[in-house]
Design an enzyme around this catalytic site. Structure first.
Site, short mmCIF file in Angstrom:
data_model
loop_
_atom_site.label_atom_id
_atom_site.label_comp_id
_atom_site.label_asym_id
_atom_site.label_seq_id
_atom_site.Cartn_x
_atom_site.Cartn_y
_atom_site.Cartn_z
N LYS A 88 -16.65 9.32 -0.98
CA LYS A 88 -17.34 8.38 -1.95
C LYS A 88 -18.70 7.86 -1.00
O LYS A 88 -19.11 6.67 -1.50
CB LYS A 88 -16.50 7.20 -2.23
CG LYS A 88 -15.55 7.79 -3.36
CD LYS A 88 -14.74 6.83 -4.15
CE LYS A 88 -14.29 7.31 -5.57
NZ LYS A 88 -13.92 6.36 -6.63
N GLY A 119 -4.21 2.35 -14.31
CA GLY A 119 -5.68 2.14 -14.97
C GLY A 119 -6.20 0.83 -14.59
O GLY A 119 -7.20 0.24 -15.26
N GLN A 143 -0.18 6.65 -1.00
CA GLN A 143 -0.87 5.23 -0.68
C GLN A 143 -1.48 5.14 0.51
O GLN A 143 -2.10 6.15 0.95
CB GLN A 143 0.53 4.18 -0.64
CG GLN A 143 1.06 3.94 -1.80
CD GLN A 143 2.34 5.05 -2.47
OE1 GLN A 143 3.05 5.30 -1.46
NE2 GLN A 143 2.24 5.42 -3.69
N ASP A 153 -5.75 4.85 -2.83
CA ASP A 153 -6.86 5.16 -3.72
C ASP A 153 -7.90 5.74 -2.90
O ASP A 153 -9.39 5.33 -3.42
CB ASP A 153 -7.20 4.14 -4.58
CG ASP A 153 -6.01 3.70 -5.53
OD1 ASP A 153 -5.28 4.53 -5.81
OD2 ASP A 153 -5.71 2.49 -5.54
N GLY A 160 -0.88 8.75 -7.44
CA GLY A 160 -1.38 9.39 -8.38
C GLY A 160 -2.61 10.31 -7.58
O GLY A 160 -3.72 9.78 -7.24
N HIS A 161 -2.41 11.53 -7.45
CA HIS A 161 -3.54 12.42 -6.63
C HIS A 161 -3.97 13.39 -7.93
O HIS A 161 -3.58 14.44 -8.46
CB HIS A 161 -2.69 13.20 -5.83
CG HIS A 161 -2.35 12.58 -4.58
ND1 HIS A 161 -1.49 12.90 -3.59
CD2 HIS A 161 -2.56 11.08 -4.51
CE1 HIS A 161 -1.32 11.89 -2.60
NE2 HIS A 161 -1.72 10.72 -3.15
N ARG A 180 22.66 0.34 0.36
CA ARG A 180 23.74 1.39 0.17
C ARG A 180 24.37 1.50 -1.23
O ARG A 180 25.59 1.87 -1.32
CB ARG A 180 24.66 1.38 1.43
CG ARG A 180 24.05 1.59 2.62
CD ARG A 180 24.98 1.47 3.95
NE ARG A 180 25.14 -0.04 4.04
CZ ARG A 180 24.21 -0.77 5.13
NH1 ARG A 180 23.31 -0.29 5.51
NH2 ARG A 180 24.64 -2.28 4.79
N THR A 182 3.18 -1.23 -9.17
CA THR A 182 3.00 -0.34 -10.18
C THR A 182 3.86 -0.29 -11.36
O THR A 182 3.75 0.34 -12.52
CB THR A 182 2.63 1.14 -9.73
OG1 THR A 182 3.98 1.46 -9.09
CG2 THR A 182 1.64 1.17 -8.76
N GLY A 207 -9.15 8.63 -2.34
CA GLY A 207 -9.48 9.74 -2.45
C GLY A 207 -8.81 10.92 -1.98
O GLY A 207 -9.10 12.07 -1.68
N LYS A 208 -7.60 10.54 -1.72
CA LYS A 208 -6.70 11.61 -0.83
C LYS A 208 -6.39 12.83 -1.93
O LYS A 208 -6.15 14.07 -1.15
CB LYS A 208 -5.31 10.99 -0.79
CG LYS A 208 -5.18 10.19 0.34
CD LYS A 208 -3.73 9.45 0.60
CE LYS A 208 -3.29 8.77 -0.57
NZ LYS A 208 -4.00 7.57 -0.80
N GLY A 209 -6.35 12.88 -3.23
CA GLY A 209 -6.07 14.18 -4.03
C GLY A 209 -7.21 15.01 -3.76
O GLY A 209 -6.58 16.24 -3.57
N LYS A 210 -8.53 14.59 -3.80
CA LYS A 210 -9.39 15.89 -3.56
C LYS A 210 -9.25 16.50 -2.14
O LYS A 210 -9.32 17.53 -2.00
CB LYS A 210 -10.83 14.93 -3.43
CG LYS A 210 -11.93 16.13 -3.17
CD LYS A 210 -13.43 15.56 -3.60
CE LYS A 210 -14.35 16.45 -3.06
NZ LYS A 210 -15.52 16.21 -3.24
P1 IMP Z 1 4.74 -0.54 -5.51
O1 IMP Z 1 4.51 0.69 -4.70
O2 IMP Z 1 4.83 0.00 -7.05
O3 IMP Z 1 5.95 -1.22 -5.23
O4 IMP Z 1 3.72 -1.41 -5.60
C1 IMP Z 1 3.50 -2.09 -4.27
C2 IMP Z 1 2.04 -2.43 -3.95
O5 IMP Z 1 1.49 -0.99 -3.53
C3 IMP Z 1 1.10 -2.81 -5.20
O6 IMP Z 1 0.11 -3.62 -4.52
C4 IMP Z 1 0.63 -1.63 -5.60
O7 IMP Z 1 -0.52 -1.78 -6.44
C5 IMP Z 1 0.47 -0.82 -4.37
N1 IMP Z 1 0.32 0.64 -4.64
C6 IMP Z 1 1.36 1.39 -4.98
N2 IMP Z 1 1.08 2.67 -4.99
C7 IMP Z 1 -0.30 2.81 -4.85
C8 IMP Z 1 -1.25 3.72 -5.11
O8 IMP Z 1 -0.79 5.01 -5.07
N3 IMP Z 1 -2.47 3.32 -4.94
C9 IMP Z 1 -2.94 2.22 -4.42
N4 IMP Z 1 -2.00 1.10 -4.37
C10 IMP Z 1 -0.86 1.40 -4.52
#
Ligand code: IMP
Length: 406
Positions: A325, A296, A219, A13, A40-41, A139, A125, A15-18
């Protein structure tokens, strides 16, 4: 050849999307190498906001080839949904513009079901990510290639068999609904099939041809399975090594950009040494609209942590920082930055003066208030990495590109 890799350097999070949106516009190839629908980008198509979870950010760039590497885990149902959302705005990438590695593992309804029941303790998530990677490692995973060789049904049945004892113990009534979801999944797989192939030859050819290749990380460094805050991590290699194992084609990454948010946020559970629990943290959340793009969820907020960033820079060899930011800090009387740890492992802070001026869309570094420049200088000096991109607002044009890869 010009290769550029963009990686999150904190807990996601950043701000990689931008940043990838900006760079994808000049890319010939955009490749994703880890993660899945947990990312989520947010990118822009004209005035429209598009949130991509699994599709590489070059899908909106005409003529760009978008590759999903073997290090990703692909949720066919969500990917088909993403394609439908794009189609609704007139963007229809065909197999000439989008390919999913036949070696990538699929996130199945079994993974999502089990994550929903068991992923809560670390705050996943809920997208089945960890269970898809776990099945890959033990496997019993299902590769996208199963869509091509007719082994899908058998592979799913074998995977279900592996999970059955756990399901019987924890959710004995799951059967009928899970089977219904597997049926829907199989239908989505039919739609995904035309995009599945071995992507390595075409990535190799693109690199040999000197194309502009953008590697789009998801991530962040502190969520890396090995180098992050284990066990509160995601299940893939978010650091630079993941880009090689996650594609299967060697390249020396020329530009290695770390996306760094001017402060720190985290969703999900786990350690966060510079977290602010009181009004300043709430203020940062409000200023930065810090709510997860995928789930969210409100993000935890805190000061910038250079100690952790230094470790991330060591792992991934950052050549430049994309700082995002900075504008969200305007108006704070003073800023604290963790520079190290004391004997008890607690953060040691430096305090820097804030600035009151609005810096949204600053046209140059020189146009920034002296204290904002001092904040940037402090970061670059401490990390030994220059600022390559500076984002001073949510809009695309509120960005200063100081070192463009192409
Ligand atoms: P998972 O990737 O859904 O297995 O979640 C494992 C951990 O990574 C949790 O703390 C999630 O909130 C965090 N996480 C997974 N994807 C993201 C992302 O895109 N942004 C921020 N945190 C993430």
């Amino acid at each position: 050849m010009t290769t550029c890799i963009v990686m999150g350097s904190q807990w996601g999070d950043e701000g990689k999307g931008k940043v990838v949106d900006l760079l994808a516009r000049g890319a010939d190839v955009v490749v994703r190498f880890q993660g899945g629908a947990n990312a989520g980008h947010t990118i822009w198509h004209g005035q429209r906001k598009v949130v991509l979870h699994q599709l590489p950010s070059g899908v909106l760039t005409p003529g760009c080839l978008n590759l999903v590497g073997n290090g990703s885990v692909v949720d066919p149902e969500r990917l088909v949904e993403e394609l439908a959302e794009l189609a609704a705005i007139g963007v229809r990438p065909g197999p000439d513009a989008l390919a999913v590695s036949s070696l990538a593992h699929l996130v199945t309804p079994i993974h999502k079901w089990v994550d929903g029941l068991a992923g809560g303790h670390i705050g996943t998530t809920g997208r089945g990510i960890g269970f898809a990677y776990a099945d890959k490692a033990r496997r019993v995973g299902v590769r996208a290639g199963a869509l091509l060789d007719g082994t899908l049904a058998t592979a799913i049945a074998q995977q279900l068999e592996q999970h059955q004892p756990w399901l019987d113990a924890h959710d004995p009534g799951a059967g009928p609904e899970l089977l219904r979801r597997i049926e829907l999944f199989t239908r989505a797989c039919d739609q995904l099939r035309p995009f599945v192939r071995d992507i390595r030859p075409e990535l190799h050819d693109a690199l040999q041809a000197g194309s502009n290749v953008l590697y789009e990380g998801a991530q962040g460094a502190l969520l890396d399975l090995d180098h992050g805050t284990y066990p509160f991590v995601t299940s893939s290699s978010t650091a630079i090594g993941g880009a090689l194992t996650g594609t299967g084609v060697y390249t020396p990454f020329e530009h290695r950009f770390a996306v760094v948010k001017a402060y720190t946020t985290r969703v999900g559970n786990g350690p966060f040494p510079t977290e602010l629990h009181g009004p300043i943290g709430e203020d940062l959340r409000a200023r930065g609209h810090e709510y997860g793009a995928t789930t969210g969820r409100p993000r935890r907020c805190g000061w910038l942590d250079l100690h952790l960033l230094r470790e991330a820079a060591r792992t991934s060899g950052y050549s430049g920082i994309a700082l995002t930011k900075l504008d969200c800090l305007s108006g704070l009387p003073e800023l604290r930055v963790a520079t190290g740890r004391d004997a008890d492992g607690q953060p040691v802070y430096a305090t820097l003066p804030g600035w009151s001026e609005d810096i949204l869309g600053a046209p140059s570094l020189e146009a920034l208030p002296a204290n904002a420049r001092a904040y940037l200088d402090f970061i670059t000096e401490q990390l030994g990495v220059p600022i390559s991109i500076l984002s001073t607002g949510p809009d695309r044009d509120q960005t200063l590109v100081l070192e463009a890869p192409w």
